[in-house]
Scaffold this motif. Structure first.
Motif, PDB file in Angstrom:
ATOM      1  N   SER A 263       0.735  -1.171   0.005  1.00 13.30           N
ATOM      2  CA  SER A 263       0.117  -0.154   0.015  1.00 13.30           C
ATOM      3  C   SER A 263       0.761   1.291   0.002  1.00 13.30           C
ATOM      4  O   SER A 263       2.221   1.289   0.771  1.00 13.30           O
ATOM      5  CB  SER A 263      -0.974   0.104   1.331  1.00 13.30           C
ATOM      6  OG  SER A 263      -0.063  -0.013   2.436  1.00 13.30           O
ATOM      7  N   SER A 265       0.213   5.743   0.041  1.00 11.31           N
ATOM      8  CA  SER A 265      -0.556   6.771   0.299  1.00 11.31           C
ATOM      9  C   SER A 265       0.156   8.187   0.494  1.00 11.31           C
ATOM     10  O   SER A 265       1.281   8.245   0.708  1.00 11.31           O
ATOM     11  CB  SER A 265      -1.461   6.565   1.583  1.00 11.31           C
ATOM     12  OG  SER A 265      -0.655   6.689   2.903  1.00 11.31           O
ATOM     13  N   THR A 276      -4.555   6.992  -2.350  1.00 10.96           N
ATOM     14  CA  THR A 276      -3.882   5.518  -2.072  1.00 10.96           C
ATOM     15  C   THR A 276      -3.901   4.858  -3.059  1.00 10.96           C
ATOM     16  O   THR A 276      -4.580   4.908  -4.001  1.00 10.96           O
ATOM     17  CB  THR A 276      -4.900   5.056  -1.062  1.00 10.96           C
ATOM     18  OG1 THR A 276      -6.137   4.910  -1.713  1.00 10.96           O
ATOM     19  CG2 THR A 276      -5.070   5.859   0.145  1.00 10.96           C
ATOM     20  N   ASN A 277      -3.084   3.772  -3.021  1.00 10.92           N
ATOM     21  CA  ASN A 277      -2.810   2.785  -3.863  1.00 10.92           C
ATOM     22  C   ASN A 277      -2.578   1.259  -3.346  1.00 10.92           C
ATOM     23  O   ASN A 277      -1.680   1.446  -2.604  1.00 10.92           O
ATOM     24  CB  ASN A 277      -1.647   3.026  -5.003  1.00 10.92           C
ATOM     25  CG  ASN A 277      -1.583   1.944  -5.974  1.00 10.92           C
ATOM     26  OD1 ASN A 277      -2.752   1.189  -6.257  1.00 10.92           O
ATOM     27  ND2 ASN A 277      -0.588   1.713  -6.741  1.00 10.92           N
ATOM     28  N   VAL A 292       1.759   6.040  -6.263  1.00 17.73           N
ATOM     29  CA  VAL A 292       0.492   6.442  -6.017  1.00 17.73           C
ATOM     30  C   VAL A 292       0.595   8.150  -6.364  1.00 17.73           C
ATOM     31  O   VAL A 292       1.546   8.785  -6.200  1.00 17.73           O
ATOM     32  CB  VAL A 292       0.044   6.339  -4.506  1.00 17.73           C
ATOM     33  CG1 VAL A 292       0.822   7.071  -3.613  1.00 17.73           C
ATOM     34  CG2 VAL A 292      -1.663   6.659  -4.782  1.00 17.73           C
TER      35      VAL A 292
END
Length: 332
Positions: A263, A265, A276-277, A292
């Motif tokens: 993740s 962010s 977010t990704n 991201v």
């Protein structure tokens, strides 16, 4: 990377295996701060069969890898200079110092291996009692020692580079005993399997905890990052313009594997997450880049923005393995 074929005339003799000498111990061979300015990227392949496994039975290696790769963050660190140190006292047997530092193509890598130049620029040191160490992928024209020269533990031998079959700047350290290649994390031959009793060759003051996955670099960028440029310079700017455009946060990882949850962010000055990704890794990769971003058609409010990248993996004992890296940038 592998040292196949390097100085073959000196290490091709076959001897009966002997017990590890209690008085032979290795110091860390690179002048860097492990976990901050350098990382162990690849361990030795200790698997008996075709499935590569490191000494902890993990995947931080590849098939046939016969040493320990200690990576630098980027080419800038290589060009600035990171000293290679003698891991133990001994006598220099051979050197090579003329191979160019570059990321080779697959065809060039094959040609280097065929010509027994996969190690690139390197040094072979004899320590007596059948022990030898080999240092590969050193920076062109950086080697400071000559054949026949005696070296003490910690002496500067040259600098880490990207010569030979090297996809990134790093030092490959190989350890040999009577012609056999040993894993310094176990003291065992590389074909004895990963689940073995371990007697490391590292000196007591060398602390190298096993890292199953590493978030080693991260940074901010205006627009989509060019990861070829990141390989050259993985630093993050302290300040960027808040003018209209895209604000992007990227991160780089070593040792991700299928199923890892990654993740990224970005948080604004108030702490609110604005981008977010989250991805689930779909294949094992030695090195992975992700990013991201958020478009700001009217620009971004001034202040400090934070980027956070985390990789999470389910542990064998039910406890997850998590590694996180953060960076801040001031928008003006």
């Amino acid at each position: 990377m592998a040292l196949r074929g390097f100085f073959l005339a000196l290490v091709s003799l076959v001897f009966a295996a002997q017990a590890v000498a209690a008085d032979f111990r290795l110091q860390f061979p690179l002048k860097c701060e492990i976990g901050k300015t350098c990382w162990i990227v690849n361990y030795m392949d200790d698997a008996k069969g075709p499935d590569a496994r490191d000494y902890a039975c993990g995947i931080r290696t590849y098939d046939g890898h016969d040493g320990t790769d200690i990576g630098l963050p980027d080419r800038v660190a290589m060009e600035t200079g990171t000293d290679v140190l003698a891991a133990a006292a001994g006598k220099v047997l051979r050197i090579r110092d003329s191979v160019e530092d570059k990321e080779p193509t697959e065809e060039e890598m094959a040609a280097l291996e065929k010509a027994n130049r996969g190690c690139g620029n390197g040094i072979l040191i004899d320590h007596g009692d059948g022990w030898q160490t080999i240092y590969c992928h050193m920076k062109q024209n950086s080697i400071r020692v000559r054949p026949g020269q005696a070296v003490s533990t910690g002496d500067v031998l040259g600098q880490a580079g990207q010569s030979g079959s090297a996809q990134f700047p790093h030092l490959h350290l190989g350890v040999l005993r009577q012609g056999d290649r040993l894993d310094p994390f176990t003291g065992m031959k590389n074909d004895t399997g990963c689940a073995q009793q371990k007697t490391p060759l590292w000196a007591d003051n060398v602390k190298l905890p096993y890292e199953p996955v590493i978030a080693y670099a991260a940074g901010f960028h205006k627009g989509v990052p060019d990861f070829e440029a990141v390989k050259i310079d993985a630093s993050s700017p302290r300040m960027l313009s808040g003018e209209p455009g895209a604000l992007v946060f990227w991160s780089a990882f070593y040792g991700v594997r299928t199923g890892d949850r990654i993740s990224l962010s970005i948080s604004d000055p108030s702490g609110h997450v604005i981008a977010t990704n989250e991805v689930t890794q779909d294949k094992d990769r030695a090195r992975q880049f992700l990013y991201v971003g958020r478009k700001g058609e009217k620009g971004f409010a001034p202040g400090s923005y934070k980027g956070t990248a985390s990789v999470r993996r389910d542990g064998k004992d039910g406890q997850p393995v998590t590694r996180t890296i953060e960076r801040d940038v001031l928008l003006k």
